[in-house]
Scaffold this motif. Structure first.
Motif, PDB file in Angstrom:
ATOM      1  N   THR A 179      37.991 -10.016 -27.239  1.00 18.94           N
ATOM      2  CA  THR A 179      38.582 -10.361 -25.941  1.00 18.94           C
ATOM      3  C   THR A 179      39.597 -11.498 -26.027  1.00 18.94           C
ATOM      4  O   THR A 179      40.259 -11.802 -25.034  1.00 18.94           O
ATOM      5  N   LEU A 180      39.749 -12.146 -27.177  1.00 11.84           N
ATOM      6  CA  LEU A 180      40.608 -13.333 -27.281  1.00 11.84           C
ATOM      7  C   LEU A 180      41.667 -13.162 -28.365  1.00 11.84           C
ATOM      8  O   LEU A 180      41.343 -12.867 -29.517  1.00 11.84           O
ATOM      9  N   THR A 196      45.227 -15.183 -29.958  1.00 11.70           N
ATOM     10  CA  THR A 196      46.030 -16.404 -29.977  1.00 11.70           C
ATOM     11  C   THR A 196      47.274 -16.177 -30.834  1.00 11.70           C
ATOM     12  O   THR A 196      47.355 -15.214 -31.600  1.00 11.70           O
ATOM     13  N   SER A 245      43.297 -13.932 -23.035  1.00 19.12           N
ATOM     14  CA  SER A 245      41.909 -13.496 -22.918  1.00 19.12           C
ATOM     15  C   SER A 245      41.818 -12.284 -21.999  1.00 19.12           C
ATOM     16  O   SER A 245      42.391 -12.282 -20.902  1.00 19.12           O
ATOM     17  N   LEU A 302      44.258 -22.748 -25.473  1.00 19.31           N
ATOM     18  CA  LEU A 302      42.899 -22.356 -25.107  1.00 19.31           C
ATOM     19  C   LEU A 302      42.238 -23.424 -24.233  1.00 19.31           C
ATOM     20  O   LEU A 302      41.548 -23.102 -23.253  1.00 19.31           O
TER      21      LEU A 302
END
Length: 762
Positions: free
Chosen positions: A200-201, A203, A222, A290
């Motif tokens: 789900t994340l 970067t 996200s 984040l």
């Protein structure tokens, strides 16, 4: 009896927040050359989450694409397709960058190129209709017809939130295109990197080389639902595949790097299932992004984020509560307030860290750091407006300029800066005007001695844009440095502003030095022609001269007619120099009534017919103070009907409602001031010049807890002249009020009439 459309009574004037968000129309300025965007953002927000309707290459085969100028904000109302939704935009500028991190939801066969406007089915873009489009402060929605997906956007300061309502599909995709951007220069992307942290994340970062020579923006993305698979477009040659090319990055590989990444994330969706995305940005690191996400949006409640962000907007809009006769004027006023509060933008993480001009990470501890200073535009009215209704933010902006100065190898204040870069765009050194205006008006939440020194040093950098000649000769020679007259005039004004700050701080030596420099405008005035005129290095005026031409005549974004009236620091002396008040009045009359032949509009993007009244160019800033110059003549009443004409003609409801680029809020700030009945002709002075208010009534709710009221008697669309003005019950005998009159609280009353009072203020 005239009944204002919007009424405020009794204690409600100051103690109750009105629902003013309803009057903001973010679509105003999205057509023609307004260059605004309709997407979701909060006041001065780092994230501007907005649709792109096209991405035009800056150049094709080395040749400039003229159409690229239309897309400074990424959106044009006349377009029929949406390419996607990106997270960073300038508002109303005449140049651009940004357009970072474009996201587009699709279903069906995966396509990782955008396609074309004429054949959207060849890519991931989609047809849309304005009938299903909705734009509000902090909210935007539209139906993507090709995919039958409803897109909804909202935002906080550093986080964009997406909500996509999908149909039932086992081929649902969300595309993240890191190659897309506004003003796509050849090889604009230096490098991009994406890391799939878990299901789900995501970067990563995007490093570009565009208008800003080096700019890196980090992100954290996200999803509200786990992805079932992901990958990227077929890598080009420069994609990093690992040592000896052992890794295939095209599918389900957790680290992807290359100059031009296009990624996709796959989902299965049920009918009307909502997939949400939180997308945070940072100037420092993915860790910072984040942390920003966690601090600003801790859950998945889209409606809560929208509601709270709109409440922030409402609080800001209530800093000036107005009544108007027509609803259209309410929409224009509060849309202008909205546009004025879009920038400069916050440029730091929630912990105060940001990347500076020197490329290093800095910590803002005592101020909030800002970026995107379009100072050639905004020193005129936007920053003076902030000194009234956003004084704390304006002090922080000046602290940000001083940080830029500290980090500058040139020891210069910003010219046009964004994202830790100096773009060197336009002329003058107008940071000094912003600083001087704040010092003179007593808004000094910064080190005033350091600020004054920074203004002096900035004005003495010899290799900056003709300053060496200016300091030596008292003017910039056209054969040594272009746009020489404009530069000479603007430097002289800035020098006057420095002198006023020095006077306020008791620095007599600096005051005397820069007061003398402030008279340099006289060195480019040609008494024989009656115009400011380019002068050569040998001291003679350039022979070839057309005061109506904008090209090669010594001016930038204007002609000699416009710039010959640019001496805001000393209108009385300018008028005397131009044969006195009566002759000057005739000159102003001609400016508004003359006709410009079509040849003067050829091959120019700077001046458009939509922004012109006669030869008065409202669509470009050098003329913004001009109508108020009537106050220095024997006919101050002549300004009044013209101000009301400009307000009505240059500002309208609808997508094409702006008569030129909004220029990061300067056009809007002009509207706000002029609607209220006064304008800062010369920032750096405490004086405001009076005009003809459009509002029926206005209440300033000032940060110091006091209120200032603008009242009108007999206001109407026909009663555009002012018969008399009272300040706190006392008749005004000059067309001027002071900043202190406003911030100390009180009331100004304009008595309106359909006929001019030709003896007013005389």
């Amino acid at each position: 009896m005239l009944i204002p459309f919007y009424e405020i009574s009794g204690q409600e004037k100051t103690n109750k927040l009105k629902d003013l968000v309803q009057y903001v129309d973010p679509m105003i300025g999205t057509a023609k050359m307004g260059h605004t965007y309709p997407g979701a953002t909060v006041p001065f927000g780092s994230v501007q989450l907005s649709p792109e309707t096209d991405t035009i290459p800056y150049a094709t085969n080395g040749k400039y694409n003229k159409d690229v100028y239309k897309y400074c904000a990424g959106y044009q109302y006349e377009d029929k397709t949406i390419v996607g939704f990106s997270h960073t935009h300038f508002s109303g500028t005449g140049h651009s960058d940004l357009g970072d991190f474009l996201i587009m939801p699709t279903i069906g066969k995966l396509q990782l190129n955008p396609g074309t406007a004429s054949h959207p089915e060849t890519g991931y873009r989609s047809v849309f209709s304005h009938k299903t489009e909705k734009a509000e402060p902090a909210y935007y929605s539209v139906l993507l017809e090709d995919h039958n997906i409803k897109a909804e956007l909202t935002a906080t300061t550093r986080v964009g939130m997406h909500q996509y309502t999908f149909p039932k599909s086992d081929q649902a995709h969300i595309i993240l295109d890191l190659t897309a951007g506004i003003y796509n220069y050849d090889k604009k992307n230096v490098w991009t990197f994406v890391r799939v942290e878990n299901d789900t994340l995501i970067t990563g970062y995007r490093q570009t080389n565009g208008w800003a020579r080096t700019r890196t923006v980090y992100f954290a993305m996200s999803f509200s639902k786990p992805i079932k698979g992901y990958g990227q477009a077929t890598p080009e040659k420069n994609v990093y595949k690992g040592f000896w090319g052992r890794f295939d990055q095209t599918k389900n590989f957790p680290e992807m790097a290359g100059a031009n990444l296009k990624l996709y994330f796959d989902f299965d969706t049920n009918e009307n299932e909502k997939i949400k995305i939180k997308f945070a940005i940072s100037p420092v690191s993915t860790q910072g992004a984040l942390a920003n996400m966690k601090a600003e949006i801790s859950d998945w409640d889209f409606e809560r984020v929208k509601k709270e962000s709109q409440e922030i907007w409402n609080k800001e809009l209530n800093k000036i509560q107005v009544q108007t006769i027509q609803k259209e004027d309410m929409v224009n006023f509060y849309t202008a307030m909205y546009h004025a509060f879009l920038g400069p933008t916050v440029y730091m993480d929630t912990d105060g860290k940001y990347k500076g001009l020197d490329g290093n990470v800095h910590q803002a501890t005592t101020f909030q750091n800002y970026t995107s200073f379009s100072l050639w535009d905004t020193y005129r009215a936007l920053h003076p407006l902030f000194n009234l209704v956003q004084p704390k933010r304006n002090s922080d902006m000046i602290n940000s300029m001083l940080a830029h100065y500290d980090q500058s190898v040139h020891k210069m204040l910003p010219i046009w800066s964004h994202y830790g870069n100096e773009n060197w765009c336009m002329i003058g050194y107008h940071s000094v005007s912003v600083i001087a205006d704040a010092i003179v008006k007593g808004n000094t939440g910064f080190d005033v001695d350091k600020a004054l020194l920074a203004t002096v040093n900035t004005a003495k950098v010899p290799y900056y844009d003709g300053l060496e000649y200016y300091m030596k000769k008292g003017y910039v020679p056209e054969d040594k440095n272009g746009s020489s007259v404009s530069k000479t005039l603007e430097y002289a004004y800035d020098d006057w502003a420095i002198a006023q700050a020095a006077k306020k701080l008791g620095k007599e030596e600096i005051y005397n030095e820069f007061s003398k420099r402030a008279t340099n405008y006289k060195n480019v005035y040609d008494a024989k022609t009656g115009f400011m005129r380019p002068k050569l290095d040998d001291g003679t005026f350039k022979k070839e001269f057309d005061p109506l031409d904008t090209h090669g005549q010594g001016f930038i974004e204007g002609n000699s007619w416009n710039y010959s009236l640019y001496v805001p620091q000393d209108p009385a002396e300018m008028i005397k120099m131009m044969n006195g008040k009566d002759a000057f009045t005739r000159r102003l009359d001609s400016l508004f009534s003359m006709h410009l032949p079509d040849k003067y509009f050829e091959n120019t993007e700077d001046i458009t017919k939509e922004g012109i009244i006669g030869n008065y160019v409202h669509g470009n800033e050098p003329s913004h103070h001009v109508v108020y110059l009537y106050n220095w003549t024997n006919s101050p009443w002549k300004a009044q009907d013209k101000i009301r004409m400009i307000l009505k003609r240059m500002y309208k409801n609808g997508p094409d409602g702006l008569g030129g680029n909004d220029d990061f809020g300067q056009m809007s700030a002009w509207y706000i001031f002029s609607s209220l009945g006064f304008y800062p002709v010369a920032p750096g002075s405490e004086d405001y010049s009076l005009g003809s208010p459009l509002v029926a009534n206005a209440i300033f709710n000032l940060e110091n807890g006091k209120t200032f009221e603008v009242a009108t008697v007999n206001q109407s669309d026909k009663n555009v002249f002012v018969s008399k003005v009272l300040l706190n019950g006392k008749l005004l005998t000059s067309p001027t009020i002071k900043h202190s009159d406003i911030v100390n609280g009180g009331k100004i009353t304009f008595y309106m009439s359909s006929k001019p009072n030709k003896k007013i203020y005389l």
